[in-house]
Every structure is written in structure tokens, then in C-alpha cells.
Design an enzyme around this catalytic site. Sequence first.
Site, PDB file in Angstrom:
ATOM      1  N   GLY A   1      80.336 -10.343  47.180  1.00  0.00           N
ATOM      2  CA  GLY A   1      80.037 -11.430  46.244  1.00  0.00           C
ATOM      3  C   GLY A   1      80.723 -11.284  44.896  1.00  0.00           C
ATOM      4  O   GLY A   1      80.146 -11.629  43.866  1.00  0.00           O
TER       5      GLY A   1
ATOM      6  N   LYS B   1      71.925   5.250  48.595  1.00  0.00           N
ATOM      7  CA  LYS B   1      73.038   6.201  48.557  1.00  0.00           C
ATOM      8  C   LYS B   1      74.141   5.771  47.587  1.00  0.00           C
ATOM      9  O   LYS B   1      74.648   4.653  47.667  1.00  0.00           O
ATOM     10  CB  LYS B   1      73.629   6.330  49.973  1.00  0.00           C
ATOM     11  CG  LYS B   1      72.697   7.058  50.927  1.00  0.00           C
ATOM     12  CD  LYS B   1      72.502   8.465  50.426  1.00  0.00           C
ATOM     13  CE  LYS B   1      71.779   9.361  51.394  1.00  0.00           C
ATOM     14  NZ  LYS B   1      71.447  10.658  50.745  1.00  0.00           N
ATOM     15  N   THR B   2      74.529   6.672  46.702  1.00  0.00           N
ATOM     16  CA  THR B   2      75.553   6.318  45.707  1.00  0.00           C
ATOM     17  C   THR B   2      76.936   6.867  46.056  1.00  0.00           C
ATOM     18  O   THR B   2      77.914   6.555  45.381  1.00  0.00           O
ATOM     19  CB  THR B   2      75.182   6.856  44.306  1.00  0.00           C
ATOM     20  OG1 THR B   2      75.169   8.283  44.362  1.00  0.00           O
ATOM     21  CG2 THR B   2      73.831   6.345  43.847  1.00  0.00           C
ATOM     22  N   LYS B   3      77.000   7.697  47.094  1.00  0.00           N
ATOM     23  CA  LYS B   3      78.294   8.335  47.403  1.00  0.00           C
ATOM     24  C   LYS B   3      79.423   7.325  47.644  1.00  0.00           C
ATOM     25  O   LYS B   3      80.539   7.503  47.128  1.00  0.00           O
ATOM     26  CB  LYS B   3      78.139   9.278  48.607  1.00  0.00           C
ATOM     27  CG  LYS B   3      79.313  10.213  48.817  1.00  0.00           C
ATOM     28  CD  LYS B   3      79.397  11.312  47.771  1.00  0.00           C
ATOM     29  CE  LYS B   3      78.466  12.465  48.128  1.00  0.00           C
ATOM     30  NZ  LYS B   3      78.341  13.449  47.038  1.00  0.00           N
TER      31      LYS B   3
ATOM     32  N   GLY C   1      88.177 -32.556  59.243  1.00  0.00           N
ATOM     33  CA  GLY C   1      88.769 -31.695  60.264  1.00  0.00           C
ATOM     34  C   GLY C   1      90.162 -32.157  60.647  1.00  0.00           C
ATOM     35  O   GLY C   1      90.653 -33.174  60.149  1.00  0.00           O
TER      36      GLY C   1
ATOM     37  N   CYS D   1      86.397 -37.826  55.200  1.00  0.00           N
ATOM     38  CA  CYS D   1      87.786 -37.682  55.643  1.00  0.00           C
ATOM     39  C   CYS D   1      87.911 -37.949  57.141  1.00  0.00           C
ATOM     40  O   CYS D   1      87.781 -39.092  57.547  1.00  0.00           O
ATOM     41  CB  CYS D   1      88.339 -36.327  55.220  1.00  0.00           C
ATOM     42  SG  CYS D   1      90.112 -36.426  54.918  1.00  0.00           S
TER      43      CYS D   1
ATOM     44  N   GLU E   1      96.976 -39.470  64.921  1.00  0.00           N
ATOM     45  CA  GLU E   1      96.927 -38.002  64.933  1.00  0.00           C
ATOM     46  C   GLU E   1      96.527 -37.509  66.324  1.00  0.00           C
ATOM     47  O   GLU E   1      96.917 -36.411  66.741  1.00  0.00           O
ATOM     48  CB  GLU E   1      95.896 -37.502  63.896  1.00  0.00           C
ATOM     49  CG  GLU E   1      95.769 -35.976  63.842  1.00  0.00           C
ATOM     50  CD  GLU E   1      94.751 -35.483  62.804  1.00  0.00           C
ATOM     51  OE1 GLU E   1      94.033 -36.298  62.208  1.00  0.00           O
ATOM     52  OE2 GLU E   1      94.692 -34.257  62.606  1.00  0.00           O
TER      53      GLU E   1
ATOM     54  N   HIS F   1      87.281 -36.238  49.550  1.00  0.00           N
ATOM     55  CA  HIS F   1      86.283 -35.165  49.706  1.00  0.00           C
ATOM     56  C   HIS F   1      85.375 -35.098  48.474  1.00  0.00           C
ATOM     57  O   HIS F   1      85.671 -34.388  47.519  1.00  0.00           O
ATOM     58  CB  HIS F   1      86.989 -33.814  49.846  1.00  0.00           C
ATOM     59  CG  HIS F   1      87.723 -33.653  51.131  1.00  0.00           C
ATOM     60  ND1 HIS F   1      87.179 -33.019  52.219  1.00  0.00           N
ATOM     61  CD2 HIS F   1      88.962 -34.046  51.504  1.00  0.00           C
ATOM     62  CE1 HIS F   1      88.055 -33.029  53.220  1.00  0.00           C
ATOM     63  NE2 HIS F   1      89.146 -33.643  52.803  1.00  0.00           N
TER      64      HIS F   1
ATOM     65  N   GLU G   1      82.624 -33.618  48.174  1.00  0.00           N
ATOM     66  CA  GLU G   1      81.921 -32.319  48.077  1.00  0.00           C
ATOM     67  C   GLU G   1      82.571 -31.370  47.067  1.00  0.00           C
ATOM     68  O   GLU G   1      81.892 -30.540  46.473  1.00  0.00           O
ATOM     69  CB  GLU G   1      81.825 -31.656  49.456  1.00  0.00           C
ATOM     70  CG  GLU G   1      83.122 -31.146  50.086  1.00  0.00           C
ATOM     71  CD  GLU G   1      83.902 -32.200  50.873  1.00  0.00           C
ATOM     72  OE1 GLU G   1      83.700 -33.405  50.623  1.00  0.00           O
ATOM     73  OE2 GLU G   1      84.731 -31.809  51.725  1.00  0.00           O
TER      74      GLU G   1
END
Length: 530
Positions: A17, A188-190, A355, A382, A406, A507, A509
Site C-alpha cells: 500500500g 517480527k522485525t527482522k 473492455g 464505454c 471491433e 469513463h 469513474e
Amino acid sequence: MSTKYVFVTGGVASSLGKGIIASSLAKLLQARGYKVANQKLDPYINIDPGTLNPYEHGECYVTDDGAETDLDLGHYERFTGCPTSQANNITTGRIYQNVINKERRGDYLGKTVQIVPHITDEIKRNIKLLGNKGEYDVVITEIGGTVGDIESLPFIEAVRQLRWELGEKSVLIHLTLVPFLSASGELKTKPTQHSVKALLEIGVQPDVLVLRTEHELNSDLRRKVALFCNVAPKAVIQSIDVSTIYEVPIKMREEKLDEIVLEQLGLPLNSEPDLESWKKFLYKLKNYSKEVRIGLVGKYVELHDAYKSIVEAFIHAGAVNDCKVNIEWVHSEELNEQNAADCLKNLHGILVAPGFGHRGISGKLVAIRYARENNIPFLGICLGMQCAVIEFARHVLNLADANSSEMEQTPHPVIDLMDSQLNVTEKGGTMRLGAYKCELTEGSKAYEAYGQKEIQERHRHRYEFNSKYREDFEKAGMITTGINPESGLTEIVEIPAHKWFVGVQFHPEYKSTVIKPHPLFVSFIKACLS
Ligand code: GLN
């Protein structure tokens, strides 16, 4: 004020992240009044992710200037609301292409062109592009990949050189993972120590360590990491797992990431960050009173990252509607006339996704027919809009062989190539890309949603609604309600007799953010609720 630089690297594992941490830091600095830009460096040889299969790399995010970019740029925009551009995403491929072009032009005449200094110089030039604009106080550059990878080495080397040149003006944040061993109940930090060691081997000392963890990290553990990694104890902070990525800025504020970074950059803290509207959004996100089920019909549904921006747009639009949007993933290849009712009957709304290519088309047509005939709110994006046009042509205009060129050669190409695309042979970067204007018809669903006549939305496609058929469609009840004022191309189709049936060639979004949820998504969810 000259621009300061923050670099974000990652170690131990991928997908921790980094993009969310970089976006959260940007949000916090912005909330203190700073002007911030986020940038992503991707260590693959593709010039851009436009030619990558979504299964490989998730969604390809498109910017206003038509750059096909990494999906992390979507996070940057959703968090900060600041538009990104081509300069915000650079790949190894682009760096090499630039250097090789210069070599062919003769810019290096007489010299052997090498990774150091030529590739690293080109990387440094690209990192500084945003800063040199003089528009930003801080540029946050995220280096893709994991420290220790062969691919990211030239990027880290460029960062090492740049930090040396910039002096006090930069901070490096390294994100790692602190695993929890359930057998022994230990954190664990190793792996973190080893990851920092790998950075030190190439000459880079991190200033801040962000440790991704499932459990709270106590001060002993933080002090231990600080001691082994030459970092101030207060600069070892945790990034604990949370239920939504939108909580990360709040968590990073609690850990004082913004203060630590500003102090190290020698910048004043200014006022406390203003996160009122962000917190309001978070509150609404968690305290909803209603729920809806939306079917997302697509062919990449196994990998939800392939539809990242759509999923996030639903989260934003849900929150403003006091509602939780539950997405039901519908694989377009598994949908047919026989199982349509069973698969779709419990949905409040149907979205047919973008798509490429013919795989899964028949399932998309089945879903659209079901939505149209059963008055279920429908949003087609789209390819989803193009399929709505094909479905309408086949079943309402009775053009049984209507299709997009297409998919196949047909006497009725209701979706067809634009003239400008006819002679295009290369695949990369050759689509209609980026922001185009669109004029809306008053009284339409789209106009109602946007509340204005002229809008601008981002595109990524080759094929268009074939205007030769526009009149036939309008007579039969599918009308064009959004038009490109320059080219006259159809950008939006609607069925006014239907409860809410909207197909958009662009688009929407990509432009939905936490603070400005996208009007079409908001309006679509509202229709699904009623
Ligand atoms: N394949 C279609 C075209 O190129 C749609 C693209 C998309 O959905 N982004 O026009």
C-alpha cells in the site's frame, strides 16, 4: 519557496500500500495548506500500462491529458482531488525510450550511453519535472516495486544521487511489513531490518519507516527498529490494517506522519490539518441506513483491481446517498439467456463495464436486455454503452446482425471506427484518449445528474456510435443526450421511457473523488434506491 521532495520506497513484500501511504501523506499536507503533487515511477519496460492486460496490472487509469497510467494515480486523485498528468507516471520503458531517442539524435555524440549516468540522469530529470513547474511545495514520488528487485535499482540509484544533490530538501519514507507469527504470538522485525540493510547497501538511508502490521506495535518494538535502522524512534510509525483505505489518512495523522515529514523538510507545520469534510465522508461511509446490490458485469471480475475506479466511485456515491453499495460480480462469459433471470433478479441496478475484444460480449448483451426489459437502472460505460447500442439495435430496431466493427464485419456496424482511426496499426497510445467536452440535452437524466450543460470527461476507446443510425434509434426510443460539440460524436445515450438507462462513451469513474463523488454514479445509486 523551492519544491521539496519526498520519496516512498517499499520492502519485504509487494502490495503493502505505498500508493495509499503516499496519497494519505499528500492529503494531510494539503489539509495543512500545502500544494502537493504525487508521482509514480514504475519499473517495467512497457512505455505505459495501456498495453497491459488488466489481469497483469489492474486497471489502466486515464488522465485529462490522455496519459494511460498506473492505477495508483487514481488513488492520488481520489484522495487529493488534484488532477494528474503524464508527468505523474514514468516507467522504465519511457526512460529508456527517451535516452535512446536522444542517442539517435546524437545528443551524446562520442559517449558510451550507460545506466549511470544517462539512465539515472533521465530519471532525475523526470522526478524534477513536476517540481520545476514551480507550482508545488512538495512532490511525493513513489518508487514501484520492492527494494532488492533488479528492475528498481536504477530508480533507487537516481534517488540516492538526487537526495545528495538536494541536501536538506528531501525525505525518504520506507514502507515494510512486520509479520505476526501466530504460533508464537510474536511480531517480527527482522524482515524490516533486512530491507533497510538492502537500502543501505545501495547507499540510501531512510528517514521514516512505516511498518505495515495487523497488530499494534508497542514502543519497545519501535525503539528496537529505530536502533537497528538508524532512524529516530518517533519516525518509526505503524500502518495498521483498517477496514477502508479512506481511514489511512486519519491513522497517519494519529501517527504524526505529516509532522515528522514537515519537520524533516524544515517546513512549518502551519495550522492543524483541516480534515472536516474527509471525516464527514468517513462517518457517512460507516453509518449508512440503506443498502443496494449492484451487478458489475465484466470479463475481468476475478481481479477486482481491474475495475478499481468503478468500485471506488460506488463507495463515494454510496456515502452521499447514506447507503452501502454491495457489488455482485457477474462474469460476462458465464451469463446467458437461460440463467439471466436467476443471476440478475435480485439486483437493484446493473453496470456493464468497459473492455476490449469480443470475449464476454454476449453475456453483456444479455444483462443489458434484462435491465432494459425489466426497468432496472442501468449504467453502461464505454464498451458497456456500445453494447447497449448493439442490444437496442438487435432487439428493438430488429437489426439481428447489428454489431460493433471491433467484433466482426457486419452490414450494420452501429458501433464503428472513426475515420481518424482507420489507418492506425500500432496498439500503444493510439486510442481517443483523455478529456473531451460534451454538451448535454436539457431534461435528460445526464443533465439532471450534472446540473449543467457542458461537461468534460475522459475517454479511452477507438470505436464510436455510428451517427448514420442516430435517427432510427431516436425514433425507436434510444436518444443521444450528450454530444461532443467539436466532432458531433454521440457521447451519451439514454432511454427516456426507462426508469434510469444511461450509456456513456467516456469513463466517469476516473473523476470521482472523496470530496466530489461523480454525479452520474450518485444519480445512478439514487435511482437504484427508489
Ligand atoms: N473496445 C471499445 C473501443 O475501443 C471500448 C473501449 C473501452 O471500453 N474502454 O472503442
